[in-house]
Design an enzyme around this catalytic site. Sequence first.
Site, PDB file in Angstrom:
ATOM      1  N   CYS A   1      29.975  52.744  38.580  1.00  0.00           N
ATOM      2  CA  CYS A   1      29.726  51.838  39.638  1.00  0.00           C
ATOM      3  C   CYS A   1      29.519  52.637  40.840  1.00  0.00           C
ATOM      4  CB  CYS A   1      30.907  50.916  39.873  1.00  0.00           C
ATOM      5  SG  CYS A   1      31.177  50.023  38.259  1.00  0.00           S
TER       6      CYS A   1
ATOM      7  N   HIS B   1      30.874  47.305  46.560  1.00  0.00           N
ATOM      8  CA  HIS B   1      30.488  47.092  45.307  1.00  0.00           C
ATOM      9  C   HIS B   1      31.090  45.749  44.864  1.00  0.00           C
ATOM     10  CE1 HIS B   1      30.456  47.454  40.974  1.00  0.00           C
ATOM     11  NE2 HIS B   1      31.670  47.840  40.799  1.00  0.00           N
TER      12      HIS B   1
ATOM     13  N   ASN C   1      29.431  42.133  37.696  1.00  0.00           N
ATOM     14  CA  ASN C   1      29.460  43.462  38.039  1.00  0.00           C
ATOM     15  C   ASN C   1      28.338  44.146  37.317  1.00  0.00           C
ATOM     16  OD1 ASN C   1      29.968  46.162  38.418  1.00  0.00           O
ATOM     17  ND2 ASN C   1      32.161  45.991  37.774  1.00  0.00           N
TER      18      ASN C   1
HETATM   19  N1  ACO Z   1      39.773  34.626  29.824  1.00  0.00           N
HETATM   20  C1  ACO Z   1      41.012  34.231  29.738  1.00  0.00           C
HETATM   21  N2  ACO Z   1      42.302  35.201  29.745  1.00  0.00           N
HETATM   22  C2  ACO Z   1      41.891  36.590  29.941  1.00  0.00           C
HETATM   23  C3  ACO Z   1      40.576  36.981  29.822  1.00  0.00           C
HETATM   24  C4  ACO Z   1      39.517  36.027  29.988  1.00  0.00           C
HETATM   25  N3  ACO Z   1      38.256  36.340  29.931  1.00  0.00           N
HETATM   26  N4  ACO Z   1      40.818  38.365  30.107  1.00  0.00           N
HETATM   27  C5  ACO Z   1      42.089  38.595  29.954  1.00  0.00           C
HETATM   28  N5  ACO Z   1      42.733  37.438  29.687  1.00  0.00           N
HETATM   29  C6  ACO Z   1      43.920  37.328  29.871  1.00  0.00           C
HETATM   30  C7  ACO Z   1      44.798  38.666  29.301  1.00  0.00           C
HETATM   31  O1  ACO Z   1      44.732  38.874  28.085  1.00  0.00           O
HETATM   32  C8  ACO Z   1      46.178  38.359  30.137  1.00  0.00           C
HETATM   33  O2  ACO Z   1      46.830  37.663  29.249  1.00  0.00           O
HETATM   34  P1  ACO Z   1      48.529  38.122  28.704  1.00  0.00           P
HETATM   35  O3  ACO Z   1      49.196  37.870  30.163  1.00  0.00           O
HETATM   36  O4  ACO Z   1      49.032  36.994  27.845  1.00  0.00           O
HETATM   37  O5  ACO Z   1      48.507  39.376  28.384  1.00  0.00           O
HETATM   38  C9  ACO Z   1      46.011  37.611  31.244  1.00  0.00           C
HETATM   39  O6  ACO Z   1      44.569  37.062  31.137  1.00  0.00           O
HETATM   40  C10 ACO Z   1      46.170  38.325  32.454  1.00  0.00           C
HETATM   41  O7  ACO Z   1      45.351  39.528  32.337  1.00  0.00           O
HETATM   42  P2  ACO Z   1      45.111  40.598  33.500  1.00  0.00           P
HETATM   43  O8  ACO Z   1      44.439  41.784  32.964  1.00  0.00           O
HETATM   44  O9  ACO Z   1      46.431  40.919  34.074  1.00  0.00           O
HETATM   45  O10 ACO Z   1      44.501  39.733  34.600  1.00  0.00           O
HETATM   46  P3  ACO Z   1      43.975  40.243  36.187  1.00  0.00           P
HETATM   47  O11 ACO Z   1      44.425  39.219  36.951  1.00  0.00           O
HETATM   48  O12 ACO Z   1      44.409  41.714  36.365  1.00  0.00           O
HETATM   49  O13 ACO Z   1      42.347  40.131  36.026  1.00  0.00           O
HETATM   50  C11 ACO Z   1      40.465  41.574  35.767  1.00  0.00           C
HETATM   51  C12 ACO Z   1      41.759  41.048  34.815  1.00  0.00           C
HETATM   52  C13 ACO Z   1      39.664  40.497  36.372  1.00  0.00           C
HETATM   53  C14 ACO Z   1      39.738  42.428  34.784  1.00  0.00           C
HETATM   54  C15 ACO Z   1      41.072  42.506  36.835  1.00  0.00           C
HETATM   55  O14 ACO Z   1      42.103  43.131  36.535  1.00  0.00           O
HETATM   56  C16 ACO Z   1      39.964  43.233  37.757  1.00  0.00           C
HETATM   57  O15 ACO Z   1      39.053  42.803  38.226  1.00  0.00           O
HETATM   58  N6  ACO Z   1      40.222  44.659  37.319  1.00  0.00           N
HETATM   59  C17 ACO Z   1      39.333  45.686  38.238  1.00  0.00           C
HETATM   60  C18 ACO Z   1      37.927  45.884  37.388  1.00  0.00           C
HETATM   61  C19 ACO Z   1      36.865  46.605  38.352  1.00  0.00           C
HETATM   62  O16 ACO Z   1      37.133  46.492  39.470  1.00  0.00           O
HETATM   63  N7  ACO Z   1      36.404  47.298  37.822  1.00  0.00           N
HETATM   64  C20 ACO Z   1      35.802  48.278  38.936  1.00  0.00           C
HETATM   65  C21 ACO Z   1      34.917  49.219  38.051  1.00  0.00           C
HETATM   66  S1  ACO Z   1      33.921  48.688  36.958  1.00  0.00           S
HETATM   67  C22 ACO Z   1      33.034  50.172  36.489  1.00  0.00           C
HETATM   68  O17 ACO Z   1      33.239  51.231  37.014  1.00  0.00           O
HETATM   69  C23 ACO Z   1      32.228  50.244  35.350  1.00  0.00           C
END
Ligand code: ACO
EC number: 2.3.1.180
Length: 323
Positions: free
Chosen positions: A113, A250, A280
């Site tokens: 990214c 980003h 993304n």
């Molecule tokens: N729909 C519904 N529920 C979901 C989904 C979905 N698509 N995906 C995950 N969940 C659930 C999980 O299983 C979890 O359930 P649990 O509590 O029963 O275990 C719950 O939702 C919460 O999951 P978290 O991972 O804690 O959710 P979070 O609020 O952290 O959001 C996310 C997840 C959106 C992925 C976030 O962590 C994020 O944006 N992380 C950063 C990603 C990023 O910035 N990447 C950048 C670089 S990408 C690159 O370089 C290629």
Amino acid sequence: MIRSVVRGTGAALPRRIMKNADFEGMVETSDEWIAQRTGIRQRHIAADDETTASLGEAAARAALADAGLTPDDIDLIVLATSTPNNTFPATAVEIQNRLGMHHGFAFDMQAVCSGFVYAVTTADLYIRGGLAKRVLVIGSETFSRILDWSDRSTCVLFGDGAGALVLEAGEGAGTIADRGVLAASLRSDGVHKDKLFVDGGPSTTGTVGHLRMEGREVFKHAVGMITDVIEATFSAAGISAADLDWFVPHQANKRIIDASAKKLGIAEQKVVVTVDLHGNTSAASVPLALSVAVADGRIKKGDLVLLEAMGGGFTWGAVLVRW
Ligand code: ACO
């Protein structure tokens, strides 16, 4: 001194738009969850005939048209991508050929990214080092090809697309009033590899593999890394957040963008957000956001613009440009 000045911008998106609701029959998720946690509402997904090379070519042609230039005027193509058409040759060379360009040179850069921020910094050094006068800097990705479409924690986050800039050597006085790339700061740290990676590759599995991410872990590190590298860039240029006209981060997650802007003291109305439209798109996200904000008249000649990215590796970086 020589400065790398932006002459043109361009973008290209696949024809097909996939809305959050389109995932509801595929994995256990909802439009509400995706929009609330990420800010994403839709993304573009490439058809079989749309590739990193074809999207990159289209974005490059748009940037050249915007600059009033042709491929004959370009010396170098730097393509930021983690989803090349082939393991080799570099997709940049394929784009060079598609543009009918048989002079100069072209290569790919892989920083996931952060690829576009790395590529702009690299192009700037080629220009200031006298090896190139005009450079096409492209970010093009087809992440849909490396997603595990049964993994709801990753498949809803990414999209395909491409964006491009033409950078051209210009004269500057050596102050931050100059147009062009003014300062940059790049970082990486491989200790974080397992938090965001693709589980395949030519030298390990002999397959392309699928994207794997511990989203919560990435999120935990993102804001601190982003703000550190931006503060390093501010201090290299001798400016503060108040001097900025536009912040073009980003586009991974609206919550990361908001938290970073808040920590840095960048006003909300100066932040360009396109994650709702594109998801993304990895190395394409910053040039796609730039092209939207240039096309709608927000970013204008003379504006001070901060680009930032963080991604797999981890890699992270920021570039300050006077438009
Ligand atoms: N729909 C519904 N529920 C979901 C989904 C979905 N698509 N995906 C995950 N969940 C659930 C999980 O299983 C979890 O359930 P649990 O509590 O029963 O275990 C719950 O939702 C919460 O999951 P978290 O991972 O804690 O959710 P979070 O609020 O952290 O959001 C996310 C997840 C959106 C992925 C976030 O962590 C994020 O944006 N992380 C950063 C990603 C990023 O910035 N990447 C950048 C670089 S990408 C690159 O370089 C290629």
